[in-house]
Design a protein around this motif. Structure first.
Motif, PDB file in Angstrom:
ATOM      1  N   PHE A  96       0.823  -1.208   0.000  1.00  0.00           N
ATOM      2  CA  PHE A  96       0.000   0.000   0.000  1.00  0.00           C
ATOM      3  C   PHE A  96       0.861   1.263   0.000  1.00  0.00           C
ATOM      4  CE2 PHE A  96      -3.647  -2.563   1.805  1.00  0.00           C
ATOM      5  CZ  PHE A  96      -4.473  -2.359   0.713  1.00  0.00           C
ATOM      6  N   VAL A  97       1.907   1.277   0.829  1.00  0.00           N
ATOM      7  CA  VAL A  97       2.741   2.480   0.925  1.00  0.00           C
ATOM      8  C   VAL A  97       3.509   2.714  -0.377  1.00  0.00           C
ATOM      9  CG1 VAL A  97       4.726   3.515   2.081  1.00  0.00           C
ATOM     10  CG2 VAL A  97       2.925   2.445   3.426  1.00  0.00           C
ATOM     11  N   TYR A  98       4.139   1.657  -0.913  1.00  0.00           N
ATOM     12  CA  TYR A  98       4.876   1.815  -2.166  1.00  0.00           C
ATOM     13  C   TYR A  98       3.943   2.262  -3.292  1.00  0.00           C
ATOM     14  CZ  TYR A  98       9.244  -0.260  -0.476  1.00  0.00           C
ATOM     15  OH  TYR A  98      10.416  -0.505   0.181  1.00  0.00           O
ATOM     16  N   SER A  99       2.733   1.692  -3.347  1.00  0.00           N
ATOM     17  CA  SER A  99       1.774   2.084  -4.380  1.00  0.00           C
ATOM     18  C   SER A  99       1.300   3.517  -4.170  1.00  0.00           C
ATOM     19  CB  SER A  99       0.564   1.132  -4.371  1.00  0.00           C
ATOM     20  OG  SER A  99       0.954  -0.193  -4.622  1.00  0.00           O
ATOM     21  N   THR A 104       1.111  10.266  -4.540  1.00  0.00           N
ATOM     22  CA  THR A 104       1.052  11.359  -3.572  1.00  0.00           C
ATOM     23  C   THR A 104       2.456  11.730  -3.132  1.00  0.00           C
ATOM     24  OG1 THR A 104      -0.056  12.151  -1.564  1.00  0.00           O
ATOM     25  CG2 THR A 104       0.833   9.920  -1.505  1.00  0.00           C
ATOM     26  N   THR A 105       2.543  12.708  -2.243  1.00  0.00           N
ATOM     27  CA  THR A 105       3.848  13.205  -1.807  1.00  0.00           C
ATOM     28  C   THR A 105       4.330  12.461  -0.565  1.00  0.00           C
ATOM     29  OG1 THR A 105       2.879  14.894  -0.368  1.00  0.00           O
ATOM     30  CG2 THR A 105       3.255  15.486  -2.668  1.00  0.00           C
ATOM     31  N   LEU A 111       2.489  12.348   7.152  1.00  0.00           N
ATOM     32  CA  LEU A 111       1.367  12.836   7.950  1.00  0.00           C
ATOM     33  C   LEU A 111       0.385  11.710   8.245  1.00  0.00           C
ATOM     34  CD1 LEU A 111       0.578  16.329   6.374  1.00  0.00           C
ATOM     35  CD2 LEU A 111       1.329  15.881   8.715  1.00  0.00           C
ATOM     36  N   LEU A 112       0.084  10.905   7.247  1.00  0.00           N
ATOM     37  CA  LEU A 112      -0.866   9.814   7.447  1.00  0.00           C
ATOM     38  C   LEU A 112      -0.299   8.751   8.384  1.00  0.00           C
ATOM     39  CD1 LEU A 112      -2.183   9.523   3.797  1.00  0.00           C
ATOM     40  CD2 LEU A 112      -3.488  10.263   5.785  1.00  0.00           C
ATOM     41  N   ASP A 168      -3.128   8.868  -1.260  1.00  0.00           N
ATOM     42  CA  ASP A 168      -3.284   9.024   0.188  1.00  0.00           C
ATOM     43  C   ASP A 168      -4.195   7.935   0.766  1.00  0.00           C
ATOM     44  OD1 ASP A 168      -1.753  11.500   0.462  1.00  0.00           O
ATOM     45  OD2 ASP A 168      -3.383  12.392  -0.687  1.00  0.00           O
ATOM     46  N   PHE A 169      -5.222   7.580   0.006  1.00  0.00           N
ATOM     47  CA  PHE A 169      -6.105   6.490   0.442  1.00  0.00           C
ATOM     48  C   PHE A 169      -5.335   5.179   0.558  1.00  0.00           C
ATOM     49  CE2 PHE A 169      -8.749   2.871  -0.930  1.00  0.00           C
ATOM     50  CZ  PHE A 169      -9.638   2.828   0.150  1.00  0.00           C
ATOM     51  N   LEU A 170      -4.459   4.922  -0.419  1.00  0.00           N
ATOM     52  CA  LEU A 170      -3.661   3.693  -0.369  1.00  0.00           C
ATOM     53  C   LEU A 170      -2.734   3.689   0.847  1.00  0.00           C
ATOM     54  CD1 LEU A 170      -2.702   3.283  -4.141  1.00  0.00           C
ATOM     55  CD2 LEU A 170      -4.379   1.960  -2.854  1.00  0.00           C
ATOM     56  N   ILE A 171      -2.100   4.828   1.107  1.00  0.00           N
ATOM     57  CA  ILE A 171      -1.208   4.907   2.268  1.00  0.00           C
ATOM     58  C   ILE A 171      -1.997   4.753   3.558  1.00  0.00           C
ATOM     59  CG2 ILE A 171       0.280   6.474   3.584  1.00  0.00           C
ATOM     60  CD1 ILE A 171       1.418   7.450   0.982  1.00  0.00           C
ATOM     61  N   LEU A 172      -3.188   5.330   3.617  1.00  0.00           N
ATOM     62  CA  LEU A 172      -4.029   5.164   4.801  1.00  0.00           C
ATOM     63  C   LEU A 172      -4.368   3.690   5.017  1.00  0.00           C
ATOM     64  CD1 LEU A 172      -5.563   6.465   7.118  1.00  0.00           C
ATOM     65  CD2 LEU A 172      -7.507   6.790   5.577  1.00  0.00           C
ATOM     66  N   CYS A 173      -4.607   2.956   3.933  1.00  0.00           N
ATOM     67  CA  CYS A 173      -4.836   1.512   4.062  1.00  0.00           C
ATOM     68  C   CYS A 173      -3.611   0.829   4.662  1.00  0.00           C
ATOM     69  CB  CYS A 173      -5.163   0.909   2.694  1.00  0.00           C
ATOM     70  SG  CYS A 173      -6.768   1.371   2.022  1.00  0.00           S
TER      71      CYS A 173
END
Length: 310
Positions: A96-99, A104-105, A111-112, A168-173
């Motif tokens: 999720f983070v790599y994707s 996003t930045t 922040l997330l 950002d949604f992917l990182i939040l996941c």
């Protein structure tokens, strides 16, 4: 008197030791971001992740093999728990983070990730009925504020202009997955730590394989230079093998909430490493953020100790 003081000193040192090891963990994870930035455009992200977990697996396997054989029965019996922890803490979080970082930045990502300590408290309450003390809640809020100060460079009004997108949604996941991993580590099988690492690293490597294969099929090439090989060695050993050993042990010693809160140190350590290795400048907002983060960690630690004392 001296004997009592010695015992007290030993007790304090033992209590502080997990926090010290977590600082090492965050240092290695922050270094992982620095390495990622250094090889950006040279190593495709999922290929780097696949090499990371495969390398970590191969590095630990010779030391873990006899423990793995001894723990085979309990690992098979508890396969659902092991699979869930491997997917959330190794495979899904990184995927999720790599994707997400492709859309996003890095600032939005940091922040997330600051939400992880709060989510750990929420999951502890939902699934294990753990009550967070007022000091713990205040401490988590202070640390999160410190992250915001550092990432937004002291301009807190920028939060009003923060734009979120699919990345950002992917990182939040991914953030949710890591918080779940941290909260549920208490359920891991009663096996040797290296046995647990081997299985979860194998899950991570298998999960990254199709994404890395897609990158290769799409025409990605990896130059076998010294810096590339060094990056592969670093990500496999330090932020993977060493960091996960120390992080899992710290969660077992301190509990999920205090260990998860230490992740708020990542933007600070990242800034310090960038200053030392990349020549980037340090500013007053780094100091302000550092004081807030450490103040929050200390406040939470006092809150946890008071709850335990009751």
């Amino acid at each position: 008197m001296r004997a009592g003081a010695s015992v007290s000193g030993d007790g304090k040192a033992a209590a502080l030791w997990p926090y010290a090891t977590l600082c090492i963990v965050i240092l290695f994870w922050s270094g992982n971001f620095i390495v990622g930035r250094a090889v950006n455009g040279v190593i495709p992200p999922f290929t780097l992740a696949f090499v990371r977990w495969t390398g970590a697996l191969l590095a630990v396997l010779p030391f873990a093999w006899r423990h793995l054989v001894a723990d085979k029965a309990i690992l098979i019996e508890r396969w659902r728990t092991v699979l869930a922890l491997g997917i959330t803490g190794v495979a899904a979080f990184n995927a999720f983070v790599y994707s997400g970082l492709r859309f996003t930045t890095a600032s939005n990502g940091l922040l997330l990730q600051a939400a992880i300590p709060a989510l750990v408290l929420v999951f502890n309450r939902l699934f294990f009925r753990d009550r967070a003390s007022l000091l713990q809640i205040i401490g988590v809020a202070l640390s999160m504020l410190g992250v915001v100060v550092i990432v937004l460079r002291g301009h807190l009004a920028e939060l009003a202009h923060l734009q979120l997108n699919f990345g950002d949604f992917l990182i939040l996941c991914g953030v949710v997955c890591w918080a779940l991993y941290t909260a549920f580590l208490r359920l891991r099988p009663d096996c040797h730590p290296l046995s647990f690492l081997v299985v979860t690293f194998a899950i991570g490597a298998i999960a990254m394989l199709p994404f890395a294969a897609f990158e290769m099929c799409a025409g990605a090439t990896i130059p076998l230079r010294a810096d590339v090989i060094g990056a592969f060695v670093y990500v496999a050993i330090f932020p993977s093998l060493v960091a996960y050993v120390l992080y899992n042990a710290a969660v077992a010693k301190l509990g999920a909430a205090p260990a998860g809160q230490m992740i708020t140190l990542m933007p600070l350590f990242g800034a310090l490493l960038a200053a030392a290795l990349l020549g980037e400048a340090l500013h007053s907002y780094h100091i302000t953020g550092m004081l807030l983060i450490f103040g929050g960690i200390i406040t939470s630690a006092v809150g946890v100790r008071r709850v335990v004392a009751r």
